[in-house]
Design a protein around this motif. Structure first.
Motif, mmCIF file in Angstrom:
data_model
loop_
_atom_site.group_PDB
_atom_site.id
_atom_site.type_symbol
_atom_site.label_atom_id
_atom_site.label_comp_id
_atom_site.label_asym_id
_atom_site.label_seq_id
_atom_site.Cartn_x
_atom_site.Cartn_y
_atom_site.Cartn_z
ATOM 1 N N VAL A 1 64.325 4.747 26.441
ATOM 2 C CA VAL A 1 65.247 5.416 27.361
ATOM 3 C C VAL A 1 66.032 6.512 26.647
ATOM 4 C CG1 VAL A 1 67.206 5.068 28.920
ATOM 5 C CG2 VAL A 1 65.430 3.330 28.749
ATOM 6 N N LEU A 2 66.409 6.264 25.375
ATOM 7 C CA LEU A 2 67.150 7.234 24.565
ATOM 8 C C LEU A 2 66.383 7.447 23.256
ATOM 9 C CD1 LEU A 2 70.733 5.714 25.104
ATOM 10 C CD2 LEU A 2 69.801 7.763 26.221
ATOM 11 N N PRO A 3 65.199 8.037 23.337
ATOM 12 C CA PRO A 3 64.315 8.105 22.161
ATOM 13 C C PRO A 3 64.834 8.956 21.014
ATOM 14 C CG PRO A 3 63.463 9.451 23.958
ATOM 15 C CD PRO A 3 64.600 8.667 24.524
ATOM 16 N N ASP A 4 65.735 9.894 21.285
ATOM 17 C CA ASP A 4 66.259 10.757 20.226
ATOM 18 C C ASP A 4 67.413 10.107 19.467
ATOM 19 O OD1 ASP A 4 64.438 12.742 20.919
ATOM 20 O OD2 ASP A 4 65.812 13.642 22.375
ATOM 21 N N LEU A 5 67.854 8.955 19.944
ATOM 22 C CA LEU A 5 68.992 8.270 19.320
ATOM 23 C C LEU A 5 68.479 7.256 18.301
ATOM 24 C CD1 LEU A 5 72.120 8.077 19.558
ATOM 25 C CD2 LEU A 5 71.751 6.157 21.133
ATOM 26 N N PRO A 6 68.976 7.288 17.071
ATOM 27 C CA PRO A 6 68.516 6.315 16.081
ATOM 28 C C PRO A 6 69.048 4.918 16.368
ATOM 29 C CG PRO A 6 70.325 7.585 15.186
ATOM 30 C CD PRO A 6 69.980 8.214 16.518
ATOM 31 N N THR A 7 68.398 3.928 15.809
ATOM 32 C CA THR A 7 68.963 2.580 15.860
ATOM 33 C C THR A 7 70.156 2.535 14.905
ATOM 34 O OG1 THR A 7 67.623 1.704 14.045
ATOM 35 C CG2 THR A 7 66.665 1.615 16.271
ATOM 36 N N ILE A 8 71.008 1.565 15.093
ATOM 37 C CA ILE A 8 72.159 1.414 14.195
ATOM 38 C C ILE A 8 71.681 1.110 12.781
ATOM 39 C CG2 ILE A 8 74.136 -0.088 13.686
ATOM 40 C CD1 ILE A 8 74.687 -0.166 16.689
ATOM 41 N N ALA A 9 70.590 0.361 12.680
ATOM 42 C CA ALA A 9 70.018 0.068 11.360
ATOM 43 C C ALA A 9 69.570 1.354 10.678
ATOM 44 C CB ALA A 9 68.851 -0.898 11.504
ATOM 45 N N GLU A 10 68.953 2.247 11.431
ATOM 46 C CA GLU A 10 68.532 3.548 10.903
ATOM 47 C C GLU A 10 69.722 4.411 10.509
ATOM 48 O OE1 GLU A 10 65.333 6.141 12.775
ATOM 49 O OE2 GLU A 10 65.748 4.707 14.389
ATOM 50 N N ALA A 11 70.746 4.367 11.353
ATOM 51 C CA ALA A 11 71.863 5.305 11.231
ATOM 52 C C ALA A 11 72.849 4.961 10.122
ATOM 53 C CB ALA A 11 72.602 5.392 12.554
ATOM 54 N N GLY A 12 72.738 3.768 9.542
ATOM 55 C CA GLY A 12 73.657 3.463 8.446
ATOM 56 C C GLY A 12 73.957 2.012 8.170
ATOM 57 N N LEU A 13 73.475 1.075 9.048
ATOM 58 C CA LEU A 13 73.708 -0.349 8.809
ATOM 59 C C LEU A 13 72.366 -1.092 8.786
ATOM 60 C CD1 LEU A 13 76.840 -1.476 10.886
ATOM 61 C CD2 LEU A 13 76.675 -1.075 8.436
ATOM 62 N N PRO A 14 71.643 -1.048 7.686
ATOM 63 C CA PRO A 14 70.336 -1.717 7.610
ATOM 64 C C PRO A 14 70.441 -3.199 7.953
ATOM 65 C CG PRO A 14 70.700 -0.320 5.688
ATOM 66 C CD PRO A 14 71.998 -0.371 6.436
ATOM 67 N N GLY A 15 69.518 -3.676 8.782
ATOM 68 C CA GLY A 15 69.489 -5.087 9.153
ATOM 69 C C GLY A 15 70.261 -5.418 10.417
ATOM 70 N N TYR A 16 70.989 -4.448 10.959
ATOM 71 C CA TYR A 16 71.761 -4.706 12.180
ATOM 72 C C TYR A 16 70.824 -4.817 13.373
ATOM 73 C CZ TYR A 16 75.206 -4.465 15.885
ATOM 74 O OH TYR A 16 75.958 -4.758 16.987
ATOM 75 N N GLU A 17 71.061 -5.841 14.232
ATOM 76 C CA GLU A 17 70.275 -6.002 15.452
ATOM 77 C C GLU A 17 71.046 -6.873 16.442
ATOM 78 O OE1 GLU A 17 66.003 -7.759 17.135
ATOM 79 O OE2 GLU A 17 66.657 -8.191 15.083
ATOM 80 N N ALA A 18 71.039 -6.497 17.722
ATOM 81 C CA ALA A 18 71.653 -7.298 18.783
ATOM 82 C C ALA A 18 71.018 -6.880 20.106
ATOM 83 C CB ALA A 18 73.169 -7.069 18.828
ATOM 84 N N THR A 19 70.817 -7.827 20.991
ATOM 85 C CA THR A 19 70.256 -7.526 22.308
ATOM 86 C C THR A 19 71.000 -8.334 23.374
ATOM 87 O OG1 THR A 19 68.602 -9.293 22.147
ATOM 88 C CG2 THR A 19 67.930 -7.103 21.405
ATOM 89 N N ILE A 20 70.704 -8.042 24.632
ATOM 90 C CA ILE A 20 71.188 -8.859 25.742
ATOM 91 C C ILE A 20 69.974 -9.342 26.514
ATOM 92 C CG2 ILE A 20 71.541 -6.765 27.154
ATOM 93 C CD1 ILE A 20 73.665 -8.327 28.724
ATOM 94 N N TRP A 21 69.941 -10.635 26.817
ATOM 95 C CA TRP A 21 68.875 -11.168 27.671
ATOM 96 C C TRP A 21 69.510 -11.934 28.825
ATOM 97 C CZ3 TRP A 21 69.429 -16.279 28.264
ATOM 98 C CH2 TRP A 21 69.953 -17.041 27.214
ATOM 99 N N LEU A 22 68.751 -12.089 29.888
ATOM 100 C CA LEU A 22 69.216 -12.765 31.097
ATOM 101 C C LEU A 22 68.240 -13.854 31.498
ATOM 102 C CD1 LEU A 22 70.115 -9.543 33.108
ATOM 103 C CD2 LEU A 22 71.739 -11.062 31.963
#
Length: 324
Positions: free
Chosen positions: A232-253
């Motif tokens: 949806v936002l392909p030009d935006l880096p992941t937070i892990a890419e942008a400066g915090l390696p290993g960061y990950e979080a999601t929302i599930w329902l």
């Protein structure tokens, strides 16, 4: 009374006692069903509950009514379902808020895996970290530097304690070494309005709901929370890419029901939810929004929930997150 008569009487009592549940499962649903959403209207849980309710109404020829009951970090609505009759007519639309609350809120009036039974997951999506445009930061590293230089002076919004937005921010604070004050709201809509209005400076939100605000430049996006970039936002880096390696979080329902709900009803709901989210038009529409369907049998979803409880317990401990 002879031994045979005693046995016959006992068998008759068991059959008569079980008979209503047999009829219930076979004819279910015979009347309208409530899906309680323990979050505010307008957020992902509310939106997708209404979609699932629409498809279930079509398939099962009964109304599936969505009832929003936000408050206390989802505890109010969740507890209402826990106290409902286990007959399949009251269901819970839930998220990893509930699995997080198992370790974050020890004093809540229910226990997830004791008082509920897994029905089916629905979908998952990444989050996006956004700031108000007035914040002097053009990227994640700039923001971390600014927040580090102004400890305790910046605020971040969430839709309440224990929500994925709250925990994503607490994990970010821990990993980045920043001190940003949590401002909990009763729902994501209020939090979203205030990040756009500038009353708070930062927020994690579901891509499915925040992407239009990013694209309209109402907020500035600094990164997404998945392992890979969002379509949806392909030009935006992941937070892990942008400066915090290993960061990950999601929302599930997902959907749960009160403990004791007949297995036949659980299986019927699981099958119909699976059919709905596996539809090509649903998958295509969700992909545009950044959501991916999750298909599991009840037993698989049960195992997933137990594993998620353990995962977020570790994050709560690691981050030091607390309920304000």
């Amino acid at each position: 009374m002879t031994g045979w008569l005693r046995i016959l009487l006992l068998v008759t009592v068991v059959i008569v006692s079980y008979y209503p549940y047999c009829v219930l499962a076979e004819d279910y649903p015979a009347r309208s069903v409530r899906i309680i959403v323990p979050f505010a209207a307008g957020g992902p849980a509310d939106v997708y509950a209404r979609q699932i309710g629409h498809y279930l109404s079509e398939a099962l020829k009964q109304s599936f009514v969505i009832e929003d009951r936000p408050g206390a970090g989802s505890v109010i609505g969740t507890d209402a379902v826990a106290k409902s009759a286990p007959d399949g007519y009251t269901l819970l639309m839930m998220s990893n808020t509930q699995t997080t609350n198992e370790s974050l809120m020890a004093s809540k009036p229910y226990q997830l895996m004791r008082d509920f039974v897994a029905v089916a997951p629905v979908n998952y999506s990444d989050l996006v970290m956004v700031i108000h445009p007035a914040v002097p930061a053009n990227n994640l590293k700039d923001f971390i530097a600014f927040a580090t230089s102004t400890p305790g002076q910046l605020n971040y919004a969430s839709s309440g304690p224990g929500t994925p937005y709250h925990m994503a921010a607490e994990l970010f604070k821990k990993m980045s070494g920043t001190d940003i004050v949590h401002v909990p709201y009763k729902g994501s809509s209020g939090a979203r309005n205030d990040i756009i209005g500038g009353q708070v400076q930062m927020m994690f939100d579901a891509i499915t709901t925040m992407a239009p605000n990013v694209q309209a430049a109402q907020v500035r996006a600094l990164g997404t929370t998945g392992q890979a970039r969002s379509k949806v936002l392909p030009d935006l880096p992941t937070i892990a890419e942008a400066g915090l390696p290993g960061y990950e979080a999601t929302i599930w329902l997902g959907i749960m029901a009160p403990a004791g709900t007949p297995g036949e009803i659980i299986d019927k709901l699981n099958a119909e939810i699976g059919k709905a989210i596996n539809r090509l038009d649903v998958k295509q529409a969700w992909a545009v929004q950044g959501a991916e369907p999750m298909l599991m049998k009840p037993s698989e979803f049960d195992a997933y929930l137990r594993k998620d409880i353990e995962k977020w317990a570790q994050v709560v401990k690691f981050s030091g997150a607390k309920v304000e």
